[in-house]
Design a protein around this motif. Structure first.
Motif, PDB file in Angstrom:
ATOM      1  N   ALA B 312      16.742 -22.923  -4.230  1.00 12.56           N
ATOM      2  CA  ALA B 312      16.567 -22.286  -5.539  1.00 12.56           C
ATOM      3  C   ALA B 312      17.371 -20.991  -5.619  1.00 12.56           C
ATOM      4  O   ALA B 312      17.495 -20.265  -4.634  1.00 12.56           O
ATOM      5  N   LYS B 313      17.903 -20.712  -6.824  1.00 13.11           N
ATOM      6  CA  LYS B 313      18.714 -19.516  -6.987  1.00 13.11           C
ATOM      7  C   LYS B 313      17.911 -18.369  -7.564  1.00 13.11           C
ATOM      8  O   LYS B 313      18.173 -17.207  -7.310  1.00 13.11           O
ATOM      9  N   ASN B 314      16.920 -18.692  -8.392  1.00 10.22           N
ATOM     10  CA  ASN B 314      16.132 -17.644  -9.031  1.00 10.22           C
ATOM     11  C   ASN B 314      14.692 -17.703  -8.527  1.00 10.22           C
ATOM     12  O   ASN B 314      13.778 -18.101  -9.240  1.00 10.22           O
ATOM     13  N   VAL B 315      14.495 -17.324  -7.266  1.00 13.23           N
ATOM     14  CA  VAL B 315      13.203 -17.493  -6.613  1.00 13.23           C
ATOM     15  C   VAL B 315      12.136 -16.588  -7.241  1.00 13.23           C
ATOM     16  O   VAL B 315      10.991 -17.020  -7.469  1.00 13.23           O
ATOM     17  N   ASP B 316      12.494 -15.349  -7.557  1.00 12.17           N
ATOM     18  CA  ASP B 316      11.497 -14.392  -8.063  1.00 12.17           C
ATOM     19  C   ASP B 316      10.839 -14.891  -9.340  1.00 12.17           C
ATOM     20  O   ASP B 316       9.612 -14.882  -9.467  1.00 12.17           O
ATOM     21  N   ASP B 317      11.681 -15.341 -10.291  1.00 10.38           N
ATOM     22  CA  ASP B 317      11.120 -15.793 -11.558  1.00 10.38           C
ATOM     23  C   ASP B 317      10.373 -17.114 -11.397  1.00 10.38           C
ATOM     24  O   ASP B 317       9.383 -17.359 -12.082  1.00 10.38           O
ATOM     25  N   ALA B 318      10.858 -17.952 -10.474  1.00 13.15           N
ATOM     26  CA  ALA B 318      10.167 -19.219 -10.210  1.00 13.15           C
ATOM     27  C   ALA B 318       8.759 -18.930  -9.691  1.00 13.15           C
ATOM     28  O   ALA B 318       7.789 -19.583 -10.091  1.00 13.15           O
ATOM     29  N   LYS B 319       8.636 -17.911  -8.835  1.00 15.39           N
ATOM     30  CA  LYS B 319       7.309 -17.564  -8.293  1.00 15.39           C
ATOM     31  C   LYS B 319       6.406 -17.022  -9.393  1.00 15.39           C
ATOM     32  O   LYS B 319       5.200 -17.290  -9.406  1.00 15.39           O
ATOM     33  N   LYS B 320       7.018 -16.273 -10.330  1.00 21.18           N
ATOM     34  CA  LYS B 320       6.235 -15.777 -11.466  1.00 21.18           C
ATOM     35  C   LYS B 320       5.645 -16.939 -12.242  1.00 21.18           C
ATOM     36  O   LYS B 320       4.482 -16.915 -12.649  1.00 21.18           O
ATOM     37  N   PHE B 321       6.482 -17.978 -12.454  1.00 22.64           N
ATOM     38  CA  PHE B 321       6.010 -19.128 -13.223  1.00 22.64           C
ATOM     39  C   PHE B 321       4.905 -19.862 -12.464  1.00 22.64           C
ATOM     40  O   PHE B 321       3.918 -20.300 -13.058  1.00 22.64           O
ATOM     41  N   LEU B 322       5.056 -19.999 -11.153  1.00 23.32           N
ATOM     42  CA  LEU B 322       4.015 -20.661 -10.355  1.00 23.32           C
ATOM     43  C   LEU B 322       2.691 -19.928 -10.497  1.00 23.32           C
ATOM     44  O   LEU B 322       1.635 -20.543 -10.654  1.00 23.32           O
ATOM     45  N   ALA B 323       2.757 -18.595 -10.436  1.00 24.71           N
ATOM     46  CA  ALA B 323       1.532 -17.805 -10.560  1.00 24.71           C
ATOM     47  C   ALA B 323       0.893 -18.048 -11.923  1.00 24.71           C
ATOM     48  O   ALA B 323      -0.333 -18.175 -12.041  1.00 24.71           O
ATOM     49  N   TYR B 324       1.754 -18.140 -12.960  1.00 25.89           N
ATOM     50  CA  TYR B 324       1.225 -18.393 -14.302  1.00 25.89           C
ATOM     51  C   TYR B 324       0.600 -19.791 -14.384  1.00 25.89           C
ATOM     52  O   TYR B 324      -0.471 -19.978 -14.957  1.00 25.89           O
TER      53      TYR B 324
END
Lengths: 295, 415
Positions: B312-324
């Motif tokens: 994955a290239k955008n890990v930070d935002d992907a983690k934000k979405f997982l949390a949501y």
């Protein structure tokens, strides 16, 4: 430079023309063959690291019931698929008449080859389908027994081969129809004057002239039988309990399908299939080479 | 494979938001998924809500055909990894975890207190003590039945508490006399048969044994496995004859038409039954009957999950979405549309008799929650096992050969 080109033009030019084809052939055929050989010596899930295991995949194949089921089915395919050759010849001779509307009949007979194998598979699945399939109902009516061809390990392979024969016969028929166009009319005339009729005419006069068509028909049918995959995949997915697998499908199942993570084992199956095909292909090439060089 | 363009939706969302009048440079999160139409619409809604809360992030959903996805995922994980990808819990994710294709997301679990809120799914998301994804939905398996078929055969319609095993088997005899298939299934795709095996084994030998078996710790030739198949043999004659030739939807049609009485299935089948014309009045649900008395009741509830690929290239935002996605709010929304159960314990279950019954059944299961045979067992064992189950249901006399074959494969798979 120009001197070199001028003096060697005739020798270089063919290679220049061949280069694109050779390049593609090497990249998509020759190199993958050796890659498959190489991968078959590894234990590899297609994702992680490869582990060298030597011939262990082949040793495992030797003791694998599913492999023998696939091999047996491939042999059945090979033998029964060749029925397409006489059947195609018969239909071609039958259609080789001058009647109004013959072109229409010919194209109708050719139709199954035009539609995709996927569609053929679906049509036959419905044909055999329990409870509403035409064939199922027919068997029920005639014998009182209800047999779901595609769920019965005794009949399933034959059921799929029947589906495969339908377009294959059409293909062979077209090969023979074009061959029949080239049968010399004067020889038929001469044979007729000598009193040849029916089977003797077919066997001694027509068939020898059809030899090139027969050769091509046998080649495409043998190769078609060995690489049969689409019909098995669509009609049964190798089932019931793996009894309709063929080698190419088993290879896909082990290496690429939903539950298959064994690239090395799949490659080993592919190598075995390749070896079997090689026997036939070298036979064909040898025959072609002999025909072309000795006459 | 359907390429779903998110552009249009993002545009309308942007137009609706007065604050976002000026187009910004958004950070893109690519998400590969395999939703059916109804869940897809729900997920779009969840994504729209997330984007409204995070206007600088643009989630691009790339929806695949459900079956094609299972093979496509291997290609895109290695060749062109998205930032988020759908998959399944349990052993089904093991190949991607052990080969390093999925990213460790334990920090998301830690930072958002998910070990508490998603506690029921923690075990099935954990490999080597780490969490590898976020679960967003699960659904119960059980017996769905046609009340009209029960009445037609003159059999007492089971209540919500279900029936005893002996009663179930004797009911089957009555159904057979009435010309109705007691149990229907369609094993052309193999997996529906595994549901029957899982429940028989869970009820005969319990959760621990079932997990040991799928983990390869017990031989398939064990007497306890034979005991499970002995129970299976009691109902085998009453299963739809041509199940190996039909898909699970075809078998659902048999239940709808009243040609079959019971169907061991997952809750997703309810939508198919209702499309076929069944209503809450004639469609019934009960848990699988108890077989060995006193054994702790375990249930089957497969969990669907979202993961972050290692590429994955955008890990930070992907983690934000997982949390949501792990939040009660998001899980409520998507599960209401899917007709399934949310995992977050603060979320609410939709007002649907089958979901309510399933929730009740799962939350009181003291034995444990199994995923499903093909998620609990590794791929090669799962495939061979399900073929064996199919063969047993067609030819029970082959039992010895089947078990020996499975044992041979077990010794090879779990080395």
């Amino acid at each position: 430079m120009t001197d070199f080109w001028k003096s060697n033009q005739r020798r270089i030019a063919p290679w220049l023309f061949l280069a694109p084809g050779l390049f593609m052939f090497a990249v998509y055929v020759i190199i993958p063959i050796f890659q498959s050989l190489w991968i078959s010596l590894y234990d590899w899930d297609g994702l992680g690291a490869k582990v060298w295991i030597g011939t262990a995949n082949y040793v495992e194949l030797w003791d694998d019931d599913a492999f023998y089921t696939s091999l047996k089915n491939n042999v059945i395919w090979l033998i029964l698929y060749l029925l397409a050759v006489p059947a195609g010849l018969f239909i071609a001779i039958f259609l080789n008449q001058t009647i109004t509307g013959m072109r229409l009949y010919k194209s109708l007979f050719f139709f199954p080859f035009v539609i995709s194998q996927v569609v053929v598979g679906l049509i036959f699945s419905w044909f055999y389908a329990p409870d509403f399939g035409l064939f199922y109902k027919l068997i029920e009516l005639l014998t009182g027994q209800s047999i779901a061809i595609l769920a019965d390990d005794r009949f399933v392979t034959y059921g799929i081969i029947a589906a495969g024969l339908w377009p294959q016969i059409a293909y062979v028929m077209i090969l023979y129809l074009t061959g029949l166009n080239n049968v010399a009319p004067d020889q038929i005339e001469a044979a007729r004057l000598d009193g040849a009729k029916g089977w003797r005419m077919l066997w001694y006069v027509v068939l020898p002239q059809l030899r090139p068509a027969t050769f091509i028909a046998v080649v495409v049918t043998v190769i078609g039988a060995l690489r049969s995959f689409d019909l098995v995949s669509i009609m049964t997915d190798g089932g019931p309990y793996g009894s309709s697998r063929v080698l190419s499908f088993y290879m896909y199942e082990q290496a690429l399908s939903e539950y298959g993570y064994r690239m090395g084992y799949g490659a080993a199956i592919a190598v075995v299939l390749f070896a079997i095909m090689m026997v036939f292909i070298s036979g064909f090439i040898w025959k072609m080479w002999r025909d072309e060089s000795e006459r | 494979m359907v390429h779903y363009a998110r552009g249009a939706l993002a545009l309308t969302a942007a137009l609706l938001m007065t604050t976002a009048a000026v187009a910004q440079d958004k950070r893109v999160v690519k998400y590969n998924a395999d939703y059916d139409p109804a869940p897809l619409a729900a997920m779009e809604q969840v994504i729209a809500d997330f984007e409204a809360a995070n206007p600088d992030i643009d989630i691009q959903l790339n929806n695949f055909d459900h079956e094609g996805y299972k093979t496509a995922i291997r290609n895109f994980l290695t060749a062109d990894a998205p930032d988020l990808a759908n998959w399944y819990a349990g052993n089904r994710m093991a190949p991607f975890v052990t080969s390093g294709q999925f990213m460790d997301v334990s920090d998301v679990w830690e930072a958002n207190g998910l070990k508490d809120s998603l506690g029921s799914a923690l075990a099935s998301m954990t490999i080597d003590g780490k969490q590898w994804g976020v679960p967003y939905t699960y659904y119960q398996w059980g017996i769905y039945f046609n009340r009209d078929a029960y009445k037609a055969a003159g059999v007492d319609v089971p209540g919500p508490e279900g029936v005893s095993w002996d009663q179930f088997v004797s009911n089957c005899e009555k159904f057979a006399a009435a010309g109705i298939d007691c149990i229907t299934t369609g094993t052309k795709a193999l997996w529906p048969g595994a549901g029957i095996f899982d429940y028989l084994n869970l009820r005969t030998n319990g959760y621990e044994f079932h997990m040991d078996l799928t983990a390869g710790k017990v031989a398939w030739t064990d007497d306890k496995v034979r005991a499970t198949f002995a129970e299976w043999a009691k109902i085998q004659p009453y299963v739809t004859k041509n199940h190996a030739a039909i898909d699970w939807q075809d078998a659902a049609a048999l239940l709808v038409q009243g040609k079959a009485a019971n169907y061991v299935m997952g809750n997703f089948a309810v939508a198919v039954f209702k499309e076929g014309g069944m209503t809450n009045d004639n469609l019934g649900f009960m848990g699988f009957p108890e077989i060995t008395p006193g054994i702790a009741r375990a249930e089957e509830a497969p969990t669907d999950t979202v993961h972050i690929p290692s590429g994955a290239k955008n890990v930070d935002d992907a983690k934000k979405f997982l949390a949501y996605l792990a939040s009660a709010d998001a899980q409520n929304k998507i599960n209401a549309a899917m007709g399934q159960l949310p995992i977050n314990k603060a979320s609410t279950v939709a007002d649907d008799p089958f979901l309510q019954a399933g929730f009740q059944m799962l939350s009181t299961a003291d034995g444990g929650i199994a995923q499903f045979f093909d998620r609990d067992a590794p791929a090669e064992m799962a495939k061979a096992g399900m073929e064996g189950f199919q063969e047993f249901m067609v030819k029970p006399e082959n039992l010895d050969a089947i078990l020996e074959r499975l044992e041979k494969i077990r010794q090879k798979v779990y080395q």
